[in-house]
Design a protein around this motif. Structure first.
Motif, short mmCIF file in Angstrom:
data_model
loop_
_atom_site.label_atom_id
_atom_site.label_comp_id
_atom_site.label_asym_id
_atom_site.label_seq_id
_atom_site.Cartn_x
_atom_site.Cartn_y
_atom_site.Cartn_z
N ARG A 1 -42.76 45.38 103.41
CA ARG A 1 -43.05 44.71 102.15
C ARG A 1 -43.77 43.39 102.34
O ARG A 1 -43.94 42.62 101.39
CB ARG A 1 -41.74 44.47 101.39
N LYS A 2 -44.14 43.08 103.59
CA LYS A 2 -44.88 41.87 103.91
C LYS A 2 -44.12 40.62 103.48
O LYS A 2 -44.67 39.68 102.90
CB LYS A 2 -46.26 41.89 103.25
N LEU A 3 -42.83 40.61 103.77
CA LEU A 3 -41.98 39.49 103.42
C LEU A 3 -41.48 38.81 104.69
O LEU A 3 -41.25 39.45 105.71
CB LEU A 3 -40.78 39.95 102.59
N ASP A 4 -41.31 37.51 104.60
CA ASP A 4 -40.75 36.73 105.70
C ASP A 4 -39.24 36.66 105.49
O ASP A 4 -38.78 36.10 104.49
CB ASP A 4 -41.35 35.32 105.72
N PRO A 5 -38.44 37.23 106.39
CA PRO A 5 -36.98 37.20 106.19
C PRO A 5 -36.41 35.79 106.11
O PRO A 5 -35.34 35.58 105.53
CB PRO A 5 -36.43 37.96 107.40
N ALA A 6 -37.15 34.82 106.66
CA ALA A 6 -36.65 33.44 106.62
C ALA A 6 -36.82 32.81 105.25
O ALA A 6 -36.11 31.86 104.91
CB ALA A 6 -37.36 32.60 107.67
N THR A 7 -37.75 33.33 104.46
CA THR A 7 -38.01 32.71 103.15
C THR A 7 -37.75 33.66 101.98
O THR A 7 -37.80 33.24 100.83
CB THR A 7 -39.47 32.24 103.08
N SER A 8 -37.49 34.94 102.26
CA SER A 8 -37.30 35.90 101.18
C SER A 8 -35.92 35.74 100.55
O SER A 8 -34.93 35.40 101.23
CB SER A 8 -37.45 37.32 101.71
N ILE A 9 -35.84 35.99 99.25
CA ILE A 9 -34.55 35.92 98.55
C ILE A 9 -33.78 37.22 98.71
O ILE A 9 -32.63 37.30 98.26
CB ILE A 9 -34.76 35.63 97.06
N TYR A 10 -34.37 38.23 99.36
CA TYR A 10 -33.73 39.54 99.46
C TYR A 10 -33.10 39.76 100.83
O TYR A 10 -33.59 39.29 101.85
CB TYR A 10 -34.75 40.66 99.21
N ASN A 11 -32.02 40.52 100.83
CA ASN A 11 -31.44 41.03 102.07
C ASN A 11 -31.92 42.46 102.22
O ASN A 11 -31.46 43.37 101.52
CB ASN A 11 -29.91 40.99 102.00
N LEU A 12 -32.86 42.69 103.13
CA LEU A 12 -33.47 44.00 103.31
C LEU A 12 -33.33 44.48 104.75
O LEU A 12 -34.23 45.12 105.30
CB LEU A 12 -34.96 43.95 102.92
N ARG A 13 -32.21 44.20 105.36
CA ARG A 13 -31.99 44.62 106.74
C ARG A 13 -30.65 45.35 106.85
O ARG A 13 -29.64 44.89 106.33
CB ARG A 13 -32.03 43.43 107.69
N THR A 14 -30.67 46.51 107.49
CA THR A 14 -29.43 47.23 107.74
C THR A 14 -29.13 47.19 109.24
O THR A 14 -30.04 47.35 110.06
CB THR A 14 -29.54 48.69 107.29
N PRO A 15 -27.88 47.03 109.63
CA PRO A 15 -27.53 46.96 111.06
C PRO A 15 -27.46 48.36 111.67
O PRO A 15 -27.61 49.37 110.99
CB PRO A 15 -26.15 46.30 111.03
N ASN A 16 -27.22 48.41 112.97
CA ASN A 16 -26.96 49.68 113.63
C ASN A 16 -25.76 50.34 112.98
O ASN A 16 -24.76 49.69 112.67
CB ASN A 16 -26.69 49.47 115.11
N TYR A 17 -25.87 51.64 112.78
CA TYR A 17 -24.85 52.38 112.03
C TYR A 17 -24.32 53.50 112.91
O TYR A 17 -25.08 54.31 113.44
CB TYR A 17 -25.49 52.94 110.76
N PHE A 18 -23.01 53.53 113.10
CA PHE A 18 -22.37 54.52 113.96
C PHE A 18 -21.34 55.31 113.17
O PHE A 18 -20.55 54.75 112.40
CB PHE A 18 -21.68 53.85 115.14
#
Length: 975
Positions: free
Chosen positions: A895-912
């Motif tokens: 989405r061409k967003l900088d995670p440091a400045t974005s208002i969204y949480n768009l990251r999922t961790p490793n899932y087991f």
């Protein structure tokens, strides 16, 4: 020790991926001495030693049982086969998918299901499903009770199998020469859902054999209960989950009524309910509202000034989140779609003692699926100026012009309420094959096989829908002789039921039953898909070289397919409120193909060359719709010694667009106005803010009209056939370990698929979001997806073109890693199998003059995934521990967003996920018990945006477990 054999089989399944040795399931091993040659997916040539230049994975019946899968569909859609890529399964309830609700499909290598070919006993499984976009095999039709093993070719094979085999081929082999009777019963029970989502299966398999005949068959009944959002804790409240990028503090809207973060029903802010839309006037604002001028109101009996009985929840500068958008009934929405399937299957053969000791064989199957999905929808009737259904307190209001319900009069008030809705599907599928195979007596070692198959899917889909024409009549009322409201045109429409007067109860969804039945009848659509295949092939030795016999296969095939989807009359007439209009989808296509395959042993028993085999295949294809083309594939298998092998293949594919991609009826739909990326754009990321402002939209802009989405089949717009190439390189390492150290095998494979002129429909939400998230320069130039969007400069209304188009290029690149280890430990045997997939590239270049977009690592397309199985067997006992891994994913890059400045949480961790099972055999009985998702791990959560579909805040990724910890048991008895 029965399980020694079972473990050897599990090992063979992976060994096929590693060394090319054929894997036979238990039932097949009993007949192995009677079968001279075997065929495994990837080639049509039979041989006694199969050295495959392509990676093939085999999952046996035993594997599926120990993993606790409830159906063949779940086996195929599991992480081990799909690499964690999202598939269409029963968790897609309420979403628009190709094949219709309730369908289960599979696409390998992260590609669409139309690029993966599904075979049953080496012959095509034709598409099934509902609505106009039927184009892939529905896994629900597969006869699970008869499936002995699943063979997965992770390589393109169009020159061997024809169109659709772009990303790979899945071949399901049924039990052969089965004798006796077997009864199986299974149950999978989610442990924290009070029976919700429970599935059960009962199956019977029987077989008889005579001196020159055989007959076997199965009956299988499967049922899965519905699981709703109410049944899982993590789906009870969908929050925005926005944050201050500097402080990390939550930016979620705090509902003044609860003091907690507000819940929404869908992505973003959802739909507004329990309110009316009016002209603007002065009034008392609801908690959280600003100003005194409002045009949206919520009932509040405590308000005794201004607009008495109503509080303002909308107007210039008022946050949309002040409005109601959540209702407890929304939790009745299906999380997992309930379904019932009945599968009947039979196959047999009769030896003719003629025509080269020929066998006349047949295969027939019938499947019936019944499924439904519970959802909610917005109901927003228009009350005309002067309507007696309005109280006097609203006589001042002027909302806007007629939108089709007020018979040309201006609308005074629009009501926004909620109604629960259920959609049903019934799909009847049948497939019949009759063939003849035998020896060619005049050619030593040559055989022939010819068959005719016919498949047909008859489907019906049903759903109550509001008719704009009936609403128009029902809202046009007068006071009858008894003082009650009646339809003005009652004489012309004797069945007309007057609409209820506007009230707080109506806004809460309390709609009179007789009125609902009149304005929202059940609409029925019908879908029929037919496919006829006539094929013949010949295989045998050509000549003998010093390194061995040259084997060949030659064949020809004719296929004809037709699709007819007839939506309800109201849908065709665009008479349904807030729903798509759809025309009839009707089309057919035929193809004639001629093909050949050759296997040449080049060298043998030389230094560093124990075996060197070349395979080559070629196919000529001629479609009625798209003309002719040729495809080919070359493969090389090099066995350097007993412990190191190399394999390589390169091939091309040619795929004419599926019937629905060509002919799907013109459809105009109306997207939710809240999906406009420019709604309240001042609070969004920098690119969206700049692009919306560049269109002259004012701060605080709110889209007031539905978004017009235009869809149509590509045949009318010059859709082209797609071509592709597929490269695969691999190595297999099987070192000789010291005695007592066990057996080890390691395989590494690299693959690269490139599709040109790829056929796709991108989705209106994706088009809008990607366009407005592009850089201001790109947006101004109207490049990329922005070419498909237009906005009315006066009204701000959006129009999106979302038809099937040719995408310039699709490229997928990745690596597969496999490890197998076996050894005797104590009184039993231990076996370890590990598989890891790495997909660093999943690029899509929409237009030739633009850079590629890499979706690898985006949510739903993990770069990394893997599975691991550790099992131990002693005599008749076996214990297994399994692990599934889906790597971390992120939406920021896509989405061409900088995670440091974005208002969204768009990251999922490793899932087991971890699974435990145990099995015991005793005489004719086998019992398997276990638990899937032992640690009850919930899916990870992300911010709710229109970019990703979510349940709660869990992204809709099929490799995530939505059911939670699930106990399973399977009992089988043979006679």
């Amino acid at each position: 020790m029965q399980y020694q054999k079972s473990f050897l089989m599990a090992g063979s399944a992976l060994a096929l991926t590693m060394s090319g040795a054929p894997a036979l399931a238990d039932a097949d091993q009993t007949q192995a001495t009677n079968v001279e040659d075997v065929v495994v997916v990837g080639s049509r040539i039979r041989r006694d030693v199969y050295n495959s230049p392509s990676p093939v994975q085999v999952v046996t019946r035993e594997d599926a049982t120990l993993q606790g899968y409830a159906s063949t569909a779940e086996v195929l859609q599991g992480t081990a086969i799909t690499g964690g890529a999202t598939q269409t399964d029963n968790s897609r309830a309420g979403f628009t998918v190709n094949g219709g609700a309730g369908v289960n499909t599979i696409g390998l290598r992260g590609m669409s299901p139309t690029r993966t070919l599904v075979l049953l006993n080496g012959r095509r499984v034709s598409p099934a499903g509902t609505r106009g976009s039927v184009g892939a095999a529905d896994l629900n039709v597969l006869p699970s009770a008869m499936i002995e093993r699943v063979e997965v070719l992770r390589d393109g094979a169009s020159s061997v199998y024809g169109s659709d085999a772009v990303a790979g081929v899945i071949n399901l082999q049924t039990r052969k020469n089965f004798e006796g009777l077997s009864v199986e019963a299974t149950a999978n029970v989610p442990m924290d859902a009070d029976g919700a989502g429970m599935s059960s299966r009962l199956s019977i398999v029987g077989g008889l054999r005579g001196a020159n005949w055989r007959l076997s068959g199965a009956a299988d009944y499967f049922e899965r209960n519905e699981m709703t959002l109410r049944d899982r804790d993590f789906t009870l409240c969908n929050r925005l989950m926005q944050r201050n990028p500097q402080t990390g503090a939550s930016l979620d809207y705090i509902d003044p009524n609860t003091g907690k973060a507000k819940c929404f029903p869908t992505n973003g802010s959802g739909a507004s309910i329990n309110l009316i839309g009016t002209g603007t006037r002065t009034g008392v604002g609801a908690p959280g509202a600003v100003g005194t001028q409002f045009n949206r109101w919520r009932p509040n009996s405590a308000v005794d000034t201004g607009f008495v009985g109503w509080e303002g929840v909308g107007g210039t500068g008022v946050n949309l989140d002040v409005r109601d958008s959540f209702d407890d009934r929304m939790l009745n929405r299906s999380l997992i779609s309930p379904t019932k399937t009945l599968n009947l299957y039979a196959e047999g053969g009769y030896g003719l003692n003629a025509l080269g000791d020929a066998e006349l064989y047949l295969e027939t199957m019938y499947s019936r699926r019944e499924s439904y999905q519970t959802g909610t929808r917005q109901f927003n009737p228009d009350y005309a100026v002067g309507s007696p259904l309005l109280p006097n307190s609203l006589s001042w209001s002027r909302y806007g012009a007629d939108e089709g319900m007020s018979k040309g009069k201006d609308v005074a008030v629009k009501a926004f309420t909620l109604e629960q809705n259920t959609a049903h599907q019934t799909v009847d599928f049948q497939r019949h094959v009759v063939g003849l195979k035998g020896d060619i007596t005049s050619l030593d070692g040559w055989r022939y096989d010819a068959y005719l198959s016919f498949a047909r899917s008859d489907a019906e889909y049903r759903q109550p829908q509001y008719l704009k024409s009936r609403l128009s009549e029902a809202l046009d009322v007068v006071v009858g002789p008894d003082g009650r409201f009646v339809c003005r045109e009652l004489a012309k429409n004797p069945g007309c039921v007057a609409a209820p007067a506007l009230s707080a109860d109506l806004l809460k969804g309390k709609v009179p039953a007789d009125f609902f039945a009149y304005v929202s009848p059940v609409h029925i659509g019908k879908t029929k898909y037919e496919e006829t295949v006539l094929a013949a092939g010949f295989d045998g030795p050509l000549w003998t070289l010093p390194a061995g016999q040259v084997m060949a296969y030659f064949g020809a095939e004719y296929r004809h397919a037709s699709l007819l989807d007839t939506p309800s009359e109201a849908s065709r007439a665009s008479d349904i409120l807030n729903y798509t209009s759809a025309g009839i989808t009707k089309g057919d296509d035929s193809v004639i193909e001629a093909f050949g395959e050759i296997d040449v042993p080049l060298l043998k028993d030389l230094p560093m060359i124990q075996d060197l085999n070349l395979t080559a295949s070629y196919r000529y294809t001629d479609y009625d719709s798209y003309g002719d083309d040729t495809t080919y594939k070359l493969g090389l298998f090099w066995k350097t010694n007993d412990w190191l092998n190399f394999r390589a293949s390169y091939g091309t594919s040619y795929r004419a667009p599926a019937l629905y991609e060509q002919y799907v009826g013109d459809t105009s739909s109306f997207g939710n106005a809240l999906l406009d990326p420019c709604n309240n754009f001042e609070s969004k990321d920098a690119y969206i803010k700049a692009n919306c402002a560049s269109e002259g939209l004012a701060p605080g802009f709110t889209q007031k009209g539905s978004i017009t989405v235009i869809q149509r089949g590509g045949a009318a717009t010059g859709l082209s056939a797609e071509t592709s190439s597929n490269l695969s390189l691999g190595a297999v390492f099987t070192p000789r370990l010291k005695q007592g150290w066990g057996d080890l095998a390691v395989a590494v494979d690299y693959y690269e698929i490139e599709v040109n002129n790829g056929v796709s429909r991108l989705g209106s939400a994706n088009i809008m979001n990607d366009c407005y998230a592009s850089t201001p320069d790109e947006f101004k130039a109207r490049t990329g997806l922005c070419r498909l969007i237009s906005r009315d400069p006066q009204t701000g209304h959006l129009r999106v073109i979302d038809s099937y188009v040719n995408i310039a290029t699709d490229v997928v690149k990745g690596w597969d890693y496999n490890l197998r280890y076996r050894n005797d430990v104590g009184p039993g045997q231990v076996a370890l199998n590990v598989a890891v997939s790495y997909t660093p590239t999943q690029e899509q270049m929409l237009f030739d003059d633009e850079p590629a977009i890499n979706s690898a690592g985006d949510i739903g397309s993990p770069r990394y995934s893997g599975t691991a199985d550790l099992a131990y067997s002693v005599d008749d006992w076996l214990v297994r521990w399994g692990t599934e891994w889906v790597g971390e994913m992120s939406g920021y890059e896509r989405r061409k967003l900088d995670p440091a400045t974005s208002i969204y949480n768009l990251r999922t961790p490793n899932y087991f996920l971890h699974h435990l099972s145990a099995q015991v055999r005793a005489h004719e009985w086998t019992a398997t018990v276990g638990v899937r998702n032992v640690f009850n791990v919930n899916p990870p959560e992300i911010s709710a945006t229109s970019w990703y579909s979510v349940f709660g805040n869990a992204p809709l990724v099929s490799s995530y477990d939505f059911a939670g910890r699930t106990a399973f048991i399977k009992l089988s008895r043979t006679f």
